[in-house]
Motif scaffolding. Structure first.
Motif, PDB file in Angstrom:
ATOM      1  N   ALA A  43       0.818  -1.215   0.000  1.00  0.00           N
ATOM      2  CA  ALA A  43       0.000   0.000   0.000  1.00  0.00           C
ATOM      3  C   ALA A  43       0.852   1.265   0.000  1.00  0.00           C
ATOM      4  CB  ALA A  43      -0.938   0.002   1.213  1.00  0.00           C
ATOM      5  N   TRP A  44       2.114   1.153   0.400  1.00  0.00           N
ATOM      6  CA  TRP A  44       2.995   2.314   0.497  1.00  0.00           C
ATOM      7  C   TRP A  44       3.863   2.505  -0.749  1.00  0.00           C
ATOM      8  CZ3 TRP A  44       1.901   5.437   4.399  1.00  0.00           C
ATOM      9  CH2 TRP A  44       1.209   4.906   5.476  1.00  0.00           C
TER      10      TRP A  44
ATOM     11  N   LEU B 165       1.979   7.330  -4.218  1.00  0.00           N
ATOM     12  CA  LEU B 165       1.075   7.067  -3.114  1.00  0.00           C
ATOM     13  C   LEU B 165      -0.284   7.698  -3.403  1.00  0.00           C
ATOM     14  CD1 LEU B 165       1.325   5.655  -0.346  1.00  0.00           C
ATOM     15  CD2 LEU B 165       1.680   7.904   0.657  1.00  0.00           C
ATOM     16  N   THR B 166      -1.337   6.897  -3.329  1.00  0.00           N
ATOM     17  CA  THR B 166      -2.701   7.383  -3.585  1.00  0.00           C
ATOM     18  C   THR B 166      -3.618   6.923  -2.459  1.00  0.00           C
ATOM     19  OG1 THR B 166      -3.353   5.419  -4.867  1.00  0.00           O
ATOM     20  CG2 THR B 166      -2.294   7.224  -6.080  1.00  0.00           C
ATOM     21  N   TRP B 167      -4.781   7.559  -2.384  1.00  0.00           N
ATOM     22  CA  TRP B 167      -5.760   7.156  -1.392  1.00  0.00           C
ATOM     23  C   TRP B 167      -6.256   5.742  -1.649  1.00  0.00           C
ATOM     24  CZ3 TRP B 167      -5.895   9.555   2.956  1.00  0.00           C
ATOM     25  CH2 TRP B 167      -5.646  10.926   3.023  1.00  0.00           C
ATOM     26  N   ALA B 168      -6.366   5.389  -2.929  1.00  0.00           N
ATOM     27  CA  ALA B 168      -6.827   4.044  -3.267  1.00  0.00           C
ATOM     28  C   ALA B 168      -5.831   2.990  -2.811  1.00  0.00           C
ATOM     29  CB  ALA B 168      -7.051   3.943  -4.780  1.00  0.00           C
ATOM     30  N   SER B 169      -4.531   3.238  -3.023  1.00  0.00           N
ATOM     31  CA  SER B 169      -3.530   2.262  -2.593  1.00  0.00           C
ATOM     32  C   SER B 169      -3.486   2.153  -1.070  1.00  0.00           C
ATOM     33  CB  SER B 169      -2.155   2.653  -3.137  1.00  0.00           C
ATOM     34  OG  SER B 169      -1.705   3.892  -2.591  1.00  0.00           O
ATOM     35  N   LEU B 170      -3.644   3.265  -0.378  1.00  0.00           N
ATOM     36  CA  LEU B 170      -3.665   3.216   1.090  1.00  0.00           C
ATOM     37  C   LEU B 170      -4.873   2.444   1.596  1.00  0.00           C
ATOM     38  CD1 LEU B 170      -2.531   6.842   2.042  1.00  0.00           C
ATOM     39  CD2 LEU B 170      -1.217   4.718   2.234  1.00  0.00           C
ATOM     40  N   ALA B 171      -6.016   2.589   0.917  1.00  0.00           N
ATOM     41  CA  ALA B 171      -7.216   1.861   1.316  1.00  0.00           C
ATOM     42  C   ALA B 171      -7.006   0.358   1.216  1.00  0.00           C
ATOM     43  CB  ALA B 171      -8.399   2.284   0.452  1.00  0.00           C
TER      44      ALA B 171
ATOM     45  N   LEU C 220      -5.615  -1.367   4.516  1.00  0.00           N
ATOM     46  CA  LEU C 220      -6.312  -1.173   5.787  1.00  0.00           C
ATOM     47  C   LEU C 220      -6.557  -2.473   6.538  1.00  0.00           C
ATOM     48  CD1 LEU C 220      -8.960   1.574   4.856  1.00  0.00           C
ATOM     49  CD2 LEU C 220      -6.828   1.831   6.129  1.00  0.00           C
TER      50      LEU C 220
ATOM     51  N   GLN D  75      -4.717  -0.400 -10.151  1.00  0.00           N
ATOM     52  CA  GLN D  75      -5.187   0.282  -8.957  1.00  0.00           C
ATOM     53  C   GLN D  75      -6.255  -0.550  -8.253  1.00  0.00           C
ATOM     54  OE1 GLN D  75      -3.919   3.101  -7.804  1.00  0.00           O
ATOM     55  NE2 GLN D  75      -2.548   3.425  -9.551  1.00  0.00           N
TER      56      GLN D  75
ATOM     57  N   LEU E 173     -12.365   0.573  -6.162  1.00  0.00           N
ATOM     58  CA  LEU E 173     -13.187   1.120  -5.081  1.00  0.00           C
ATOM     59  C   LEU E 173     -14.638   1.310  -5.498  1.00  0.00           C
ATOM     60  CD1 LEU E 173     -10.759   3.852  -3.665  1.00  0.00           C
ATOM     61  CD2 LEU E 173     -11.085   1.491  -2.885  1.00  0.00           C
TER      62      LEU E 173
END
Length: 410
Positions: free
Chosen positions: A147-148, A152-158, A161, A278, A281
């Motif tokens: 995820a890192w 870096l995107t919000w989708a990858s961080l999600a 989780l 990606q 979502l």
């Protein structure tokens, strides 16, 4: 003196676990050199849950499954060997659990839910859709590391989780996940229990894996119900399809099976050199966080098949490069209402950038204007045309769902 002697094995095991964690992080480190992209395959491939579930769902036993065979052999003789020495999630959970001075273990009265999840997963895998394969803790940890990745995107961080969720669960109820919920731990228990029952049967003079008494019958009945639930869940999940179906990496299984076999480990996205893979979502519950392709900034290169080489579960089939070029991702579709060429303006970006020469200039119906024409017999949906289209915010040529054969014939 006795106490010190008793703590030595514990200290030794702790040192081994931390050493394994360091090795795992090095192998799956998202910023390692591109030549090491294959090393992220190691951790999730060691899981018997992923190996067995993926093999049952894809009806194939590949080279990757061989990585889990030593672990299965060790689990036959040593109870929960992965949990004891190799699970990074369990080690970090133990550190987090120390935040609570007086932990509550209400889970002691809960049934072995993890065993039911594992049985349901394997039963669903027999129908091509292992329901809970994504709950494998090794894949969850691998997904958190990936995820890192950059950019870096919000989708990858999600997509990462899963590990924070398990750590939060550990804060409120230490050991609940490991002792009652984890399907990987339960999968190891199956092998250890089978060896013990087999040994009792041999000692009793006959080869049997059944133990006397009413308890095994009760467990068998519950396992049967879990298997039925897994099969029913697989049938229900396979009937739910995202509309429209998003483009998946080349070589992906059919959509009805792909979202179940994929473990959301993030390996394919981390290995992709153009960063077009990606987490999904918007694909509904069954496709949540599964890899999809976005051609906003790049396309699926004709000289690359890295994503196929790092999939641990078989959700993306391993293809040789020539076969990968023929694998159909989708089909290019032109919108004549916004296409600059169709509107009489100077533009042929899609024609120039198509690596498969699948787009040509054709006359429109009025014989005075031209527009791009897509030869579907040559188009594999790589997305080069969509990435090159200058029209914003919605491109005039986009990759739609795959139709017909999954491989080009030319």
């Amino acid at each position: 003196m006795a106490t010190e002697t008793q703590t030595r094995p514990h200290r030794r095991r702790t040192l081994i676990r931390w050493a394994v964690l360091v090795v795992i992080v090095i192998l799956a480190w998202p910023w390692r050199p591109e030549a090491w992209s294959w090393t992220s395959l190691v951790l999730p491939s060691l899981s018997p849950l992923v190996a067995i579930g993926g093999a049952l769902a894809t009806r194939s036993v590949g080279v990757i499954v061989a990585l889990a065979l030593p672990v299965i052999g060790l689990a036959w003789f040593f109870p929960r060997v992965v949990c004891a020495y190799g699970c990074p999630v369990g080690l970090i959970q133990e550190v987090v659990a120390r935040l609570r001075r007086f932990p509550r273990h209400f889970w002691r009265h809960l049934p072995p839910i993890g065993a039911w999840l594992a049985v349901a997963t394997f039963a669903g895998a027999g129908l091509g859709y292992p329901l809970f394969l994504f709950l494998d803790p090794l894949a969850i940890f691998n997904g958190w590391l990936n995820a890192w990745r950059l950019p870096l995107t919000w989708a990858s961080l999600a997509a990462g989780l899963g590990l924070p969720a398990l750590l939060l669960l550990e804060v409120f109820s230490p050991q609940l996940w490991c002792r009652r919920l984890c399907p990987l731990g339960a999968t190891q228990d199956f092998f250890t229990q089978a060896r013990r029952r087999l040994g009792r049967g041999i000692q009793g003079g006959e080869l049997s894996i059944k133990s006397p008494g009413a308890a095994p019958v009760s467990r068998a009945r519950r396992a049967f119900l879990a298997a039925c639930a897994g099969a029913a869940g697989a049938i229900a999940a396979k009937s739910v399809k995202a509309q429209p179906t998003p483009p998946r990496p080349p070589g992906s299984l059919d959509e009805e099976n792909f979202t179940g076999v994929c473990v959301r480990c993030g390996n394919c996205a981390q290995a992709c050199p153009t960063h077009i893979i990606q987490p999904d979502l918007a694909g509904g519950l069954t496709g949540l966080l599964a890899p999809r392709l976005s051609f906003a900034e790049g396309y699926c290169r004709e000289d690359c098949h890295r994503c196929e080489q790092v999939c641990p579960s078989g959700a993306i089939t391993r293809l040789a490069l020539p076969a990968k070029r023929r694998a159909v991702i989708g089909s290019a579709q032109v919108d004549p209402e916004t296409c600059l060429m169709a509107l009489g303006r100077e533009c042929n970006a899609c024609v120039q950038n198509c690596p498969y020469e699948a787009i040509a200039i054709a006359s429109a119906g009025d014989a005075f204007s031209s527009r791009p024409h897509v030869d579907l017999a040559r188009c594999n949906g790589c997305g080069a045309c969509e990435a090159a289209c200058p029209v914003r915010p919605v491109r005039s040529i986009r990759i739609g769902p795959a139709r017909g054969a999954r491989f080009l014939t030319v």
